[in-house]
Scaffold this motif. Structure first.
Motif, PDB file in Angstrom:
ATOM      1  N   ALA A 185       4.796 -46.964  39.683  1.00 14.64           N
ATOM      2  CA  ALA A 185       4.916 -45.509  39.668  1.00 14.64           C
ATOM      3  C   ALA A 185       3.652 -44.882  40.219  1.00 14.64           C
ATOM      4  CB  ALA A 185       5.162 -45.015  38.250  1.00 14.64           C
ATOM      5  N   GLY A 186       3.802 -44.011  41.205  1.00 11.64           N
ATOM      6  CA  GLY A 186       2.658 -43.338  41.789  1.00 11.64           C
ATOM      7  C   GLY A 186       3.049 -42.009  42.389  1.00 11.64           C
ATOM      8  N   GLY A 187       2.078 -41.108  42.469  1.00 10.29           N
ATOM      9  CA  GLY A 187       2.328 -39.782  43.020  1.00 10.29           C
ATOM     10  C   GLY A 187       2.221 -38.743  41.924  1.00 10.29           C
ATOM     11  N   GLY A 188       1.139 -37.974  41.923  1.00 15.45           N
ATOM     12  CA  GLY A 188       0.982 -36.914  40.935  1.00 15.45           C
ATOM     13  C   GLY A 188       0.799 -37.399  39.512  1.00 15.45           C
ATOM     14  N   VAL A 189       0.319 -38.631  39.359  1.00 18.58           N
ATOM     15  CA  VAL A 189       0.115 -39.167  38.010  1.00 18.58           C
ATOM     16  C   VAL A 189      -1.118 -38.519  37.375  1.00 18.58           C
ATOM     17  CG1 VAL A 189      -0.424 -41.245  36.674  1.00 18.58           C
ATOM     18  CG2 VAL A 189       1.213 -41.361  38.567  1.00 18.58           C
ATOM     19  N   THR A 190      -0.962 -38.056  36.157  1.00 17.79           N
ATOM     20  CA  THR A 190      -2.067 -37.495  35.385  1.00 17.79           C
ATOM     21  C   THR A 190      -2.276 -38.357  34.145  1.00 17.79           C
ATOM     22  OG1 THR A 190      -0.588 -36.058  34.118  1.00 17.79           O
ATOM     23  CG2 THR A 190      -1.532 -35.160  36.164  1.00 17.79           C
ATOM     24  N   ILE A 191      -3.414 -38.189  33.504  1.00 18.16           N
ATOM     25  CA  ILE A 191      -3.685 -38.969  32.298  1.00 18.16           C
ATOM     26  C   ILE A 191      -2.621 -38.708  31.224  1.00 18.16           C
ATOM     27  CG2 ILE A 191      -5.381 -39.537  30.520  1.00 18.16           C
ATOM     28  CD1 ILE A 191      -6.214 -40.234  33.432  1.00 18.16           C
ATOM     29  N   PRO A 192      -2.274 -37.446  30.934  1.00 15.37           N
ATOM     30  CA  PRO A 192      -1.260 -37.216  29.897  1.00 15.37           C
ATOM     31  C   PRO A 192       0.113 -37.790  30.232  1.00 15.37           C
ATOM     32  CG  PRO A 192      -2.531 -35.215  30.297  1.00 15.37           C
ATOM     33  CD  PRO A 192      -2.889 -36.182  31.390  1.00 15.37           C
ATOM     34  N   SER A 193       0.407 -38.001  31.517  1.00 18.10           N
ATOM     35  CA  SER A 193       1.730 -38.502  31.898  1.00 18.10           C
ATOM     36  C   SER A 193       1.843 -40.018  31.801  1.00 18.10           C
ATOM     37  CB  SER A 193       2.078 -38.061  33.322  1.00 18.10           C
ATOM     38  OG  SER A 193       1.287 -38.740  34.290  1.00 18.10           O
ATOM     39  N   ILE A 194       0.742 -40.722  31.625  1.00 21.61           N
ATOM     40  CA  ILE A 194       0.770 -42.188  31.650  1.00 21.61           C
ATOM     41  C   ILE A 194       1.649 -42.781  30.539  1.00 21.61           C
ATOM     42  CG2 ILE A 194      -0.651 -44.246  31.280  1.00 21.61           C
ATOM     43  CD1 ILE A 194      -2.777 -42.971  33.063  1.00 21.61           C
ATOM     44  N   PRO A 195       1.582 -42.317  29.291  1.00 17.07           N
ATOM     45  CA  PRO A 195       2.457 -42.922  28.272  1.00 17.07           C
ATOM     46  C   PRO A 195       3.944 -42.834  28.616  1.00 17.07           C
ATOM     47  CG  PRO A 195       0.710 -41.678  27.222  1.00 17.07           C
ATOM     48  CD  PRO A 195       0.609 -41.368  28.685  1.00 17.07           C
ATOM     49  N   ALA A 196       4.386 -41.702  29.140  1.00 16.86           N
ATOM     50  CA  ALA A 196       5.799 -41.564  29.506  1.00 16.86           C
ATOM     51  C   ALA A 196       6.158 -42.487  30.665  1.00 16.86           C
ATOM     52  CB  ALA A 196       6.109 -40.112  29.860  1.00 16.86           C
ATOM     53  N   LEU A 197       5.248 -42.653  31.607  1.00 17.62           N
ATOM     54  CA  LEU A 197       5.501 -43.569  32.719  1.00 17.62           C
ATOM     55  C   LEU A 197       5.557 -45.010  32.227  1.00 17.62           C
ATOM     56  CD1 LEU A 197       3.170 -41.937  35.388  1.00 17.62           C
ATOM     57  CD2 LEU A 197       5.675 -42.005  35.448  1.00 17.62           C
ATOM     58  N   ARG A 198       4.676 -45.373  31.319  1.00 14.42           N
ATOM     59  CA  ARG A 198       4.718 -46.724  30.752  1.00 14.42           C
ATOM     60  C   ARG A 198       6.051 -46.976  30.072  1.00 14.42           C
ATOM     61  NH1 ARG A 198       0.170 -48.070  26.792  1.00 14.42           N
ATOM     62  NH2 ARG A 198       1.121 -50.119  27.034  1.00 14.42           N
ATOM     63  N   ARG A 233     -15.205 -41.223  37.889  1.00 13.17           N
ATOM     64  CA  ARG A 233     -15.370 -42.275  36.883  1.00 13.17           C
ATOM     65  C   ARG A 233     -14.694 -41.913  35.565  1.00 13.17           C
ATOM     66  NH1 ARG A 233     -18.701 -46.662  36.028  1.00 13.17           N
ATOM     67  NH2 ARG A 233     -19.927 -46.242  37.929  1.00 13.17           N
ATOM     68  N   SER A 234     -14.852 -40.679  35.130  1.00 16.54           N
ATOM     69  CA  SER A 234     -14.287 -40.286  33.843  1.00 16.54           C
ATOM     70  C   SER A 234     -12.766 -40.354  33.877  1.00 16.54           C
ATOM     71  CB  SER A 234     -14.755 -38.886  33.446  1.00 16.54           C
ATOM     72  OG  SER A 234     -14.296 -37.911  34.376  1.00 16.54           O
ATOM     73  N   ALA A 235     -12.165 -40.031  35.009  1.00 10.90           N
ATOM     74  CA  ALA A 235     -10.706 -40.105  35.118  1.00 10.90           C
ATOM     75  C   ALA A 235     -10.221 -41.555  35.073  1.00 10.90           C
ATOM     76  CB  ALA A 235     -10.243 -39.434  36.412  1.00 10.90           C
ATOM     77  N   VAL A 236     -10.937 -42.449  35.744  1.00 12.42           N
ATOM     78  CA  VAL A 236     -10.565 -43.863  35.692  1.00 12.42           C
ATOM     79  C   VAL A 236     -10.689 -44.392  34.269  1.00 12.42           C
ATOM     80  CG1 VAL A 236     -11.091 -46.179  36.544  1.00 12.42           C
ATOM     81  CG2 VAL A 236     -11.247 -44.216  38.098  1.00 12.42           C
ATOM     82  N   ARG A 237     -11.782 -44.031  33.600  1.00 10.84           N
ATOM     83  CA  ARG A 237     -11.984 -44.481  32.219  1.00 10.84           C
ATOM     84  C   ARG A 237     -10.845 -43.990  31.330  1.00 10.84           C
ATOM     85  NH1 ARG A 237     -17.185 -42.343  30.754  1.00 10.84           N
ATOM     86  NH2 ARG A 237     -17.992 -44.109  31.955  1.00 10.84           N
ATOM     87  N   ALA A 238     -10.462 -42.732  31.484  1.00 15.04           N
ATOM     88  CA  ALA A 238      -9.389 -42.179  30.668  1.00 15.04           C
ATOM     89  C   ALA A 238      -8.048 -42.835  30.983  1.00 15.04           C
ATOM     90  CB  ALA A 238      -9.295 -40.662  30.874  1.00 15.04           C
ATOM     91  N   ALA A 239      -7.810 -43.149  32.265  1.00 13.69           N
ATOM     92  CA  ALA A 239      -6.569 -43.808  32.661  1.00 13.69           C
ATOM     93  C   ALA A 239      -6.479 -45.200  32.068  1.00 13.69           C
ATOM     94  CB  ALA A 239      -6.463 -43.868  34.178  1.00 13.69           C
ATOM     95  N   VAL A 240      -7.581 -45.930  32.079  1.00 12.49           N
ATOM     96  CA  VAL A 240      -7.608 -47.264  31.494  1.00 12.49           C
ATOM     97  C   VAL A 240      -7.300 -47.171  29.995  1.00 12.49           C
ATOM     98  CG1 VAL A 240      -9.100 -49.223  30.907  1.00 12.49           C
ATOM     99  CG2 VAL A 240      -9.136 -48.256  33.226  1.00 12.49           C
ATOM    100  N   ALA A 241      -7.890 -46.216  29.324  1.00 15.94           N
ATOM    101  CA  ALA A 241      -7.644 -46.040  27.891  1.00 15.94           C
ATOM    102  C   ALA A 241      -6.176 -45.698  27.618  1.00 15.94           C
ATOM    103  CB  ALA A 241      -8.554 -44.950  27.329  1.00 15.94           C
ATOM    104  N   ALA A 242      -5.600 -44.844  28.462  1.00 17.60           N
ATOM    105  CA  ALA A 242      -4.201 -44.464  28.285  1.00 17.60           C
ATOM    106  C   ALA A 242      -3.267 -45.642  28.534  1.00 17.60           C
ATOM    107  CB  ALA A 242      -3.854 -43.320  29.233  1.00 17.60           C
TER     108      ALA A 242
END
Length: 244
Positions: A185-198, A233-242
């Motif tokens: 899944a890719g395109g317009g992915v945000t940190i809050p959207s990651i759980p729903a995509l998973r 960097r902060s966005a990558v860190r947050a994405a990894v956590a999500a």
């Protein structure tokens, strides 16, 4: 489940490694064009960073439509081989016919070029069909075509402008794939959207995690107010956590 970060420079690859991303897609001019082929030197330098699942190099000679003429396809074939030679663990490719369906001959040729160069280098290669997939008229037929061609995965927003808008379609693509090809899944992915995509069952999530910084230039360099894209960097860190 894998997290892939789209990066455009060595610093981005280093951030991806240090913050725990699984792999990177490497391209250039992402914001301006949607991404074009990175240079041999950039691929090689990023491959040396050592991101766990390596570098997936985008092969796209220009922005715009995904219908390519013979000359462009020749350049793409050469770039595919060069990317593998430079150390990429995979290539991200795609080509369409004017009617929007997959250009099977081109998709097969580019995949064959990647496999041939990987064999010559005594390495394995991953082959991703990029978001040209999102404009095909029948995604399920296209998925079957890519499975027949032996592609590793498809990067998709489910045919919508952003992946979070296509959760049901992503679920359907995962079901149709049935483990025969990976759905990323890719395109317009945000940190809050990651759980729903998973929750859709996709094999991977792809995001750019980019920001812009001032980079004033002279003539031909964008002018005094020019900005360049960098990995946040902060966005990558947050994405990894999500993802965890």
């Amino acid at each position: 489940m894998t997290l892939e970060i789209a990066v455009q420079d060595v610093d981005g690859a280093i951030i991806a490694l240090e913050e725990g991303a699984d792999r990177i897609e490497l391209c250039m001019a992402l914001g301006a064009t949607g991404g074009v082929t990175p240079s041999f030197g950039l691929i090689q330098s990023c491959a040396h960073v050592g991101v766990p699942q390596g570098v997936q190099a985008l092969i796209r000679p220009r922005g715009g439509a995904f219908v390519f003429d013979a000359g462009e396809l020749h350049v793409m074939a050469v770039d595919v081989r060069s990317a593998i030679l430079a150390g990429a663990s995979g290539v991200v490719i795609g080509a369409l016919k004017p009617d929007g369906t997959i250009d099977v001959a081109a998709a097969e040729q580019l995949a064959d070029e990647a496999r041939a160069e990987a064999e010559r280098c005594n390495r394995r290669v991953q082959i991703t069909f990029h978001r040209a997939f999102d404009v095909v008229p029948d995604q399920f037929a296209a998925l079957d075509t890519l499975i027949e061609l032996g592609y590793t995965r498809v990067l998709t927003s489910g045919g919508e402008p952003t992946a979070p808008q296509a959760l049901d379609r992503l679920c359907d693509l995962v079901a149709h794939a049935a483990g025969r090809i990976q759905i990323e899944a890719g395109g317009g992915v945000t940190i809050p959207s990651i759980p729903a995509l998973r929750a859709t069952g996709v094999d991977a999530v792809h995001m750019s995690a980019k920001t812009t910084i001032p980079s004033p230039g002279g003539p031909g360099g964008g002018g005094a107010d020019a900005r360049i894209e960098k990995t946040d960097r902060s966005a990558v860190r947050a994405a990894v956590a999500a993802m965890r």
